[in-house]
Design a protein around this motif. Structure first.
Motif, PDB file in Angstrom:
ATOM      1  N   ARG A   5      -7.556  72.512  15.074  1.00 51.17           N
ATOM      2  CA  ARG A   5      -6.588  71.427  15.218  1.00 51.17           C
ATOM      3  C   ARG A   5      -6.567  70.562  13.951  1.00 51.17           C
ATOM      4  NH1 ARG A   5      -4.498  71.566  20.084  1.00 51.17           N
ATOM      5  NH2 ARG A   5      -5.646  72.620  21.764  1.00 51.17           N
ATOM      6  N   VAL A   6      -5.354  70.353  13.430  1.00 50.52           N
ATOM      7  CA  VAL A   6      -5.190  69.730  12.120  1.00 50.52           C
ATOM      8  C   VAL A   6      -4.407  68.425  12.253  1.00 50.52           C
ATOM      9  CG1 VAL A   6      -4.319  70.046   9.771  1.00 50.52           C
ATOM     10  CG2 VAL A   6      -5.156  72.018  11.073  1.00 50.52           C
ATOM     11  N   GLY A   7      -4.984  67.348  11.712  1.00 51.11           N
ATOM     12  CA  GLY A   7      -4.257  66.094  11.588  1.00 51.11           C
ATOM     13  C   GLY A   7      -3.504  66.068  10.268  1.00 51.11           C
ATOM     14  N   ILE A   8      -2.292  65.542  10.287  1.00 52.91           N
ATOM     15  CA  ILE A   8      -1.440  65.531   9.093  1.00 52.91           C
ATOM     16  C   ILE A   8      -0.947  64.105   8.871  1.00 52.91           C
ATOM     17  CG2 ILE A   8       0.613  66.506   7.987  1.00 52.91           C
ATOM     18  CD1 ILE A   8       0.455  68.771  10.128  1.00 52.91           C
ATOM     19  N   LEU A   9      -1.102  63.599   7.675  1.00 53.65           N
ATOM     20  CA  LEU A   9      -0.573  62.270   7.375  1.00 53.65           C
ATOM     21  C   LEU A   9      -0.166  62.214   5.909  1.00 53.65           C
ATOM     22  CD1 LEU A   9      -2.855  60.257   5.738  1.00 53.65           C
ATOM     23  CD2 LEU A   9      -4.061  60.770   7.869  1.00 53.65           C
ATOM     24  N   GLY A  10       0.750  61.313   5.605  1.00 51.43           N
ATOM     25  CA  GLY A  10       1.212  61.165   4.235  1.00 51.43           C
ATOM     26  C   GLY A  10       2.381  60.221   4.134  1.00 51.43           C
ATOM     27  N   ASN A  11       2.891  60.106   2.913  1.00 53.59           N
ATOM     28  CA  ASN A  11       4.006  59.193   2.682  1.00 53.59           C
ATOM     29  C   ASN A  11       5.311  59.940   2.445  1.00 53.59           C
ATOM     30  OD1 ASN A  11       3.450  60.259   0.198  1.00 53.59           O
ATOM     31  ND2 ASN A  11       3.517  58.313  -0.920  1.00 53.59           N
ATOM     32  N   SER A  12       5.365  61.193   2.948  1.00 48.93           N
ATOM     33  CA  SER A  12       6.592  61.964   2.839  1.00 48.93           C
ATOM     34  C   SER A  12       6.791  62.748   4.128  1.00 48.93           C
ATOM     35  CB  SER A  12       6.533  62.933   1.645  1.00 48.93           C
ATOM     36  OG  SER A  12       7.588  63.874   1.706  1.00 48.93           O
ATOM     37  N   ASP A  13       7.866  62.428   4.838  1.00 48.13           N
ATOM     38  CA  ASP A  13       8.156  63.123   6.088  1.00 48.13           C
ATOM     39  C   ASP A  13       8.396  64.610   5.851  1.00 48.13           C
ATOM     40  OD1 ASP A  13       8.820  63.249   8.948  1.00 48.13           O
ATOM     41  OD2 ASP A  13      10.855  63.641   8.225  1.00 48.13           O
ATOM     42  N   SER A  14       9.092  64.972   4.781  1.00 45.96           N
ATOM     43  CA  SER A  14       9.406  66.383   4.525  1.00 45.96           C
ATOM     44  C   SER A  14       8.152  67.176   4.188  1.00 45.96           C
ATOM     45  CB  SER A  14      10.431  66.503   3.390  1.00 45.96           C
ATOM     46  OG  SER A  14       9.934  65.912   2.200  1.00 45.96           O
ATOM     47  N   LEU A  15       7.254  66.581   3.400  1.00 48.78           N
ATOM     48  CA  LEU A  15       6.006  67.287   3.085  1.00 48.78           C
ATOM     49  C   LEU A  15       5.130  67.450   4.330  1.00 48.78           C
ATOM     50  CD1 LEU A  15       4.898  65.863  -0.388  1.00 48.78           C
ATOM     51  CD2 LEU A  15       6.092  67.994   0.128  1.00 48.78           C
ATOM     52  N   GLY A  16       5.127  66.446   5.190  1.00 42.40           N
ATOM     53  CA  GLY A  16       4.367  66.557   6.431  1.00 42.40           C
ATOM     54  C   GLY A  16       4.861  67.698   7.297  1.00 42.40           C
ATOM     55  N   LEU A  17       6.180  67.866   7.370  1.00 44.64           N
ATOM     56  CA  LEU A  17       6.745  68.969   8.154  1.00 44.64           C
ATOM     57  C   LEU A  17       6.429  70.316   7.526  1.00 44.64           C
ATOM     58  CD1 LEU A  17      10.211  67.432   9.133  1.00 44.64           C
ATOM     59  CD2 LEU A  17       8.197  67.763  10.606  1.00 44.64           C
ATOM     60  N   LEU A  18       6.385  70.377   6.193  1.00 41.62           N
ATOM     61  CA  LEU A  18       5.989  71.612   5.523  1.00 41.62           C
ATOM     62  C   LEU A  18       4.559  71.999   5.902  1.00 41.62           C
ATOM     63  CD1 LEU A  18       7.433  71.248   1.895  1.00 41.62           C
ATOM     64  CD2 LEU A  18       8.195  72.816   3.699  1.00 41.62           C
ATOM     65  N   VAL A  19       3.683  70.988   5.959  1.00 39.82           N
ATOM     66  CA  VAL A  19       2.293  71.247   6.361  1.00 39.82           C
ATOM     67  C   VAL A  19       2.248  71.758   7.792  1.00 39.82           C
ATOM     68  CG1 VAL A  19       0.050  70.189   6.812  1.00 39.82           C
ATOM     69  CG2 VAL A  19       1.324  69.582   4.744  1.00 39.82           C
ATOM     70  N   LYS A  20       3.000  71.124   8.675  1.00 33.97           N
ATOM     71  CA  LYS A  20       3.005  71.535  10.077  1.00 33.97           C
ATOM     72  C   LYS A  20       3.473  72.982  10.218  1.00 33.97           C
ATOM     73  CE  LYS A  20       5.085  70.546  14.587  1.00 33.97           C
ATOM     74  NZ  LYS A  20       6.054  69.710  15.328  1.00 33.97           N
ATOM     75  N   ASP A  21       4.576  73.326   9.564  1.00 26.98           N
ATOM     76  CA  ASP A  21       5.097  74.691   9.660  1.00 26.98           C
ATOM     77  C   ASP A  21       4.095  75.696   9.095  1.00 26.98           C
ATOM     78  OD1 ASP A  21       7.372  73.693  10.782  1.00 26.98           O
ATOM     79  OD2 ASP A  21       8.569  73.768   8.948  1.00 26.98           O
ATOM     80  N   ALA A  22       3.468  75.339   7.985  1.00 28.99           N
ATOM     81  CA  ALA A  22       2.487  76.238   7.378  1.00 28.99           C
ATOM     82  C   ALA A  22       1.287  76.432   8.300  1.00 28.99           C
ATOM     83  CB  ALA A  22       2.035  75.698   6.029  1.00 28.99           C
ATOM     84  N   CYS A  23       0.879  75.374   8.998  1.00 24.77           N
ATOM     85  CA  CYS A  23      -0.240  75.492   9.948  1.00 24.77           C
ATOM     86  C   CYS A  23       0.092  76.470  11.066  1.00 24.77           C
ATOM     87  CB  CYS A  23      -0.571  74.122  10.531  1.00 24.77           C
ATOM     88  SG  CYS A  23      -1.448  73.002   9.424  1.00 24.77           S
TER      89      CYS A  23
END
Length: 910
Positions: A488-506
């Motif tokens: 289970r991975v927590g994702i945070l940052g200052n870019s909504d688009s980059l966060g979604l890229l991380v989620k999709d990659a996960c």
């Protein structure tokens, strides 16, 4: 013809890291034996003969050196051509023999007695000896301990002042563990002698700029080596400001390590001089050996033979060299001026050409190495030796390997699996096929399909990556962050688009991402601190990915400090895609006073997908470490002795057959020596391991088919048994569910008319419908014994829906193998027409069959390939309806089976 098997000769590593050569004794060793006996102390002679025995008589010498290699066998150990130990057995019964050995006083305590006992025991078992009897004086405590600590089942009696020990030679779990532990300590010590020399000679040191000899010398000096350096030049008084000597023999002080940079044709003479000098190890930078064709291969084999005979290990030839960043030694005996700082990563590279770029890349990433070895042609020291060393090296926490081939694949998987239980092992696999292997490269280039290589590495706990960049991506996470406890991975940052890229990659990587926390483009360091604290405190989060892009306000350093401070105390990994940085940027590093990067430093990746890919591999490795490895269940009906008899009888009687024509999981055929054996012999061999093949009766007419059906009982099938015709249910070479003589006649006539005599028609009892599968097992050149599984239908074949595991299988391995194929859901549901769970396929029976077959191919290297096609899995069991077996007489000894030995110089698999 040599009167004893070739594999009775071996090079072995001793407990102090030196080497010796073992071989059977011959009558030509008479003078050597006399000289050996004369060097023994009176005490050693008394312990051996129970009486003073200052000189061997001519009769004694003849008796000790003339043996039949059957009922009387003797082995000797030599170093630099001098006998230093001898062991012998004499049969005293059908399966019992007396054993005795003696080790020269100067070489006692080096493990010679233990390794001699292993080798003489293996030879005795081959000759039908099952027990050793040893008479030992009570005061000879060292010899008593050798027998007691061997791990064999032993009994002890005392009579007339002599202790009699009886050893059961059947290998036990304890004896195997003892042997492997001794192997690990000895090979580890041999590598330590290379990595921690107290003095180094550079032979071939040159005064000409940019030559190999001068480059090696200058890098050694520039690296601040902590001991004396001795340039060797035939004419110069000094090289690079350091006094030079005409040869290594002219150096007045001890030389531990020799770096050899002379032309290839001069190396043999240099090695002989190093042997006379007592050098411990060689780093041969020179090219012109195995990579240069047959003549170079001959030079390479001679180099290794001479070195090992003198107790030396060899790195190379044609290599970049070795590095040890420990400040105790500060060794850079490579051609690279770029040496990374001290760090927790051990790196083995088979490629010398890539080594220099690798070292530079490590430095650029801000990572550090403990040790680095570029083995070049890998004539002696290999990645397996380094694994043995890194197993217990406290300075190495992560192991990286760039592999072009596996010299001893069975040993690699055994060692890697053991090491991976404690330290991550990351490997780049180079060379997807053995086709077009360059001259001088190993013939065992990894040849399995790409997905199979990955799955077998994963089974052994090795993290397999595709290239050097991915290797470093994973390594920096392993080296400086804790392992994730789950997916289970927590994702945070200052870019909504980059966060979604991380989620999709996960999701694509098999991880379970939480919804990204978007802090917005104007996020502050305080906002990152609060979000990161919340994620790390959440028990449902196992790791955290932080994505950051620069905002208008320059807060980069503050955000980096937040991540660095959190990582310093967190037991969860934190990684980031931070401003496009790759590696360990200064802003995210924790360092000590020496500038060494410390744990808690945060790895950065230029793209979110790179970060997730590294995290995925770390997560799956962590879960592998925590997994239940399973057990090897006790299975009835396994008779190894009978299987050995069947194999021997079949090999002796099979003069022909189909040789080397069958595909084994790849485009690589079974060895040209492998022969397809008769069906009756194959059936008998499988039965030895509790694998029952459904009976079939060959028929050559309609009436014979009917008679066979009457005897077997209806319903039956009539099918083609020819090797090139499909035997699977639903194939064009089969007529099933025949319930009357008329149906049998009709089926026979139809198949014969279409296929003719070459079809080799048989009649077989009809098995209840189920899920047809195919099981294959045997020797693969890259990994040793492998088991393959898939469904037996055209769709699975077209999609290459197969799974592979290393043999022998545990119960967990077998279950994983079945589940690994994409079509496995067909085995866990109800077949067409079924009305209750009682009709569900008996997968447990299939898994037991897989385990049994895996044990057969693991136990007998002569079993080159087994194909069970089809195996029908229905509610009542797993039924073998078609079978073929190939045997290979040339494969009667495996490189990782039996007593300890170094890889043979004439064989990449030795």
């Amino acid at each position: 013809m040599q009167p004893y098997p070739n594999h009775w000769e071996a090079d072995v590593v001793l407990t102090d890291g030196g080497t010796a050569h073992l071989r059977p004794i011959t009558p030509d060793d008479a003078d050597m034996l006399r000289a050996f006996h004369e060097r023994l102390s009176q005490e050693t002679i008394y312990y051996r003969f129970f009486a003073p025995y200052p000189k061997l008589s001519t009769r004694d010498v003849e008796r000790f050196t003339t043996v039949d290699y059957e009922d009387r066998v003797g082995l000797i150990a030599t170093i630099s051509g001098v006998m230093v130990a001898v062991v012998r057995y004499d049969k005293i019964g059908a399966d019992e023999a007396e054993v005795a050995f003696v080790v020269e006083d100067a070489h006692q305590g080096r493990g010679l007695a233990s390794v001699l006992l292993e080798h003489i025991g293996a030879a005795a078992r081959e000759r039908g000896v099952r027990r050793f009897i040893a008479d030992v004086l009570p005061e000879n405590r060292r010899m008593i301990n050798v027998f007691r600590e061997a791990g064999y089942t032993a009994q002890q009696t005392f009579d007339e002042g002599v202790i009699r020990l009886t050893l059961d030679l059947e290998p036990t779990e304890t004896s195997t563990e003892v042997m492997r532990a001794r192997e690990q300590r000895a090979e580890s010590r041999s590598i330590a002698r290379l990595l921690f020399p107290e003095s180094v000679a550079v032979i071939g040191a040159s005064r000409t700029a940019h030559t190999i000899g001068q480059t090696a010398l200058r890098n050694l000096l520039a690296g601040d080596f902590q001991g004396p350096v001795f340039p060797v030049h035939p004419e110069a008084n000094a090289v690079a400001g350091v006094r030079a000597y005409p040869s290594v023999l002219d150096i007045p002080d001890r030389v531990d390590l020799a770096v050899v940079a002379v032309p290839a044709e001069m190396v043999a003479g240099v090695v002989a001089e190093c042997a006379s000098k007592g050098v411990h190890g060689l780093v041969v930078l020179t090219a012109g050996f195995g990579e240069a064709g047959p003549e170079g291969r001959g030079r390479q084999d001679e180099l290794v033979r001479t070195a090992r005979a003198a107790g030396m290990r060899v790195v190379g030839p044609n290599c970049l060299g070795i590095v040890n960043t420990d400040p105790v030694t500060s060794l850079n005996s490579t051609l690279s001026p770029h040496v990374p700082p001290r760090g927790p990563i051990g790196f083995f590279s088979q490629s010398g050409a890539l080594g220099r770029a690798i070292l530079q890349r490590v430095s650029e990433r801000g990572m550090g190495l403990s040790t680095f070895v570029s083995a070049g042609n890998r004539a002696d020291v290999s990645g397996n030796d380094l694994i043995q060393y890194w197993q217990e090296d406290p300075s190495t926490e992560v192991v990286l390997q760039y592999l072009e081939s596996l010299g001893n694949p069975r040993k690699f998987t055994r060692l890697a699996r053991r090491l991976a239980q404690h330290k991550p092992v990351v490997a780049v696999r180079s060379g997807g096929s053995s086709e077009g292997v360059p001259t001088g490269h190993a013939a065992d280039t990894l040849a399995l399909p790409d997905y199979a290589v990955t799955s077998l590495f994963q089974q052994a706990g090795v993290v397999r990556v595709d290239d050097i960049t991915q290797m470093f991506d994973v390594a920096q996470l392993f080296a400086y962050q804790p392992l994730p406890a789950g997916p289970r991975v927590g994702i945070l940052g200052n870019s909504d688009s980059l966060g979604l890229l991380v989620k999709d990659a996960c999701v694509r990587s098999g991880l379970k991402p939480h919804e990204p926390v978007d802090l917005g483009p104007n996020a502050t360091a305080e906002g990152f601190d609060a979000a990161l604290t919340s994620a790390l405190d959440d028990d449902s989060v196992h790791s955290v990915v932080v994505v950051f892009i620069p905002a208008l306000t320059p807060i980069s350093d503050d955000v980096a400090e937040v991540m660095r401070s959190k990582a310093a105390t967190s037991d969860k990994p934190i990684l980031t895609s931070y401003l496009g940085y790759q590696g360990m940027p200064e802003e995210l590093r924790r360092v000590n006073e020496s500038g060494e990067t410390l744990r808690g430093s945060v790895p950065s990746y230029p793209a979110p997908e790179d970060a997730v890919r590294a995290l995925s591999r770390a997560t799956h490795y962590s879960l592998w470490r925590e997994r239940d490895a399973g057990r090897h269940p006790e299975l009835p009906g396994i008779d190894g002795a009978r299987a050995r008899e069947v194999i021997g009888r079949t090999l002796a009687s099979t003069g022909g057959g189909e040789s080397g024509s069958h595909v084994w999981f790849t485009s690589e055929p079974v060895s040209s020596e492998a022969t397809s054996i008769p069906a009756s012999a194959a059936r008998e061999l499988l039965d030895c391991y509790g694998i029952t093949v459904c009976p079939d009766t060959p028929v050559s007419s309609e009436e014979e088919a009917v008679t066979a059906a009457d005897e077997l009982g209806y319903p039956v099938v009539v099918k083609a048994n020819a090797p090139d015709l499909r035997l699977r249910a639903g194939g064009t070479g089969i007529r099933a569910d025949l319930r009357s003589p008329e149906e049998v006649r009709s089926a026979y006539a139809a198949l014969y008319e279409r296929l003719g005599d070459e079809a080799m028609l048989v009649v077989q009892p009809m098995v209840s419908p189920g899920v047809p599968t195919v099981v294959r097992a045997g020797e693969n050149p890259s990994f040793g014994s492998v088991v393959g599984f898939g469904l037996a239908d055209a769709t699975a074949e077209l999609l290459d829906d197969r799974a592979f595991r290393l043999a022998p299988l545990t119960d967990v391995d077998a279950a994983g193998l079945v589940h690994a194929v994409r079509s496995s859901p067909l085995l866990f549901g109800l077949p067409a027409g079924a009305t209750s769970l009682a009709d569900q396929p008996n997968v447990a029976a299939l898994e037991e069959l897989l385990i049994r077959l895996s044990r057969l191919v693991d136990a007998f290297p002569e079993v080159a390939h087994v194909e069970l096609d089809p195996v029908m899995v229905n509610a009542s069991g797993a039924y073998v309806l078609g079978h073929r077996v190939w045997l290979d007489e040339a494969a009667d000894v495996r490189p990782d089976a039996g007593p300890r030995r170094l890889r043979g110089v004439a064989s990449e698999h030795g």
